[in-house]
Scaffold this motif. Sequence first.
Motif: not given
Length: 141
Positions: A25-28, A65-74, A101-105
């Motif tokens: 699964e990819v969060i882009a 274009n929001h970073f929030a979905p990255l919270a689930r990325a490993e 932005s990555v670190a915040r989520v």
Amino acid sequence: MAVGIVGLGYVGLPLLVAFAEAGEEVIAIDVDTAKIEAIEAGESYIEDIASERLAAVRDQVIADNHFAPLARAEAVLICVPTPLTPNREPDLGPLNAAAESVARVSSRAADRSGVDHVPGHHPGVLVPILERESGLSVGRG
Ligand SMILES: NC(=O)c1ccc[n+]([C@@H]2O[C@H](COP(=O)([O-])OP(=O)(O)OC[C@H]3O[C@@H](n4cnc5c(N)ncnc54)[C@H](O)[C@@H]3O)[C@@H](O)[C@H]2O)c1
């Protein structure tokens, strides 16, 4: 496992397709809304990537274009531009902005980091940003 990719240009879009074709699964994420809309439509904007390949993995990709979905990325791969400054040094502004932005989520943002193509900048650039913005410590979580 979900793989995060930030920056969906000449490097990021082929990575997206490669990970998705491998079954991940990819969060882009990209700040360019036109790219997000194209991915959602299964329309490639990179000549090396056929739209058919992108469309075939569409169901495994969350594009935003929001970073929030990255919270689930490993794992998160940051593929933003590093243009050269007039002094012919990499402009790390886009990289710093993306890392913040990555670190915040991300709850795992400070686990490990590296900048592969800018020798000498690991861990000096990303680790302080990731630790400051996430409240985590490298190697300790
Ligand atoms: N293209 C190549 O062949 C190549 C080869 C080796 C290394 N690289 C390196 O890979 C990195 C990416 O290069 P590229 O050619 O894919 O760049 P690109 O310009 O094609 O794509 C970069 C993407 O990042 C997005 N972006 C910019 N700032 C952002 C942010 N803060 N958050 C989210 N998205 C953001 C842009 O909208 C763009 O879609 C660069 O550091 C480059 O030096 C590129």
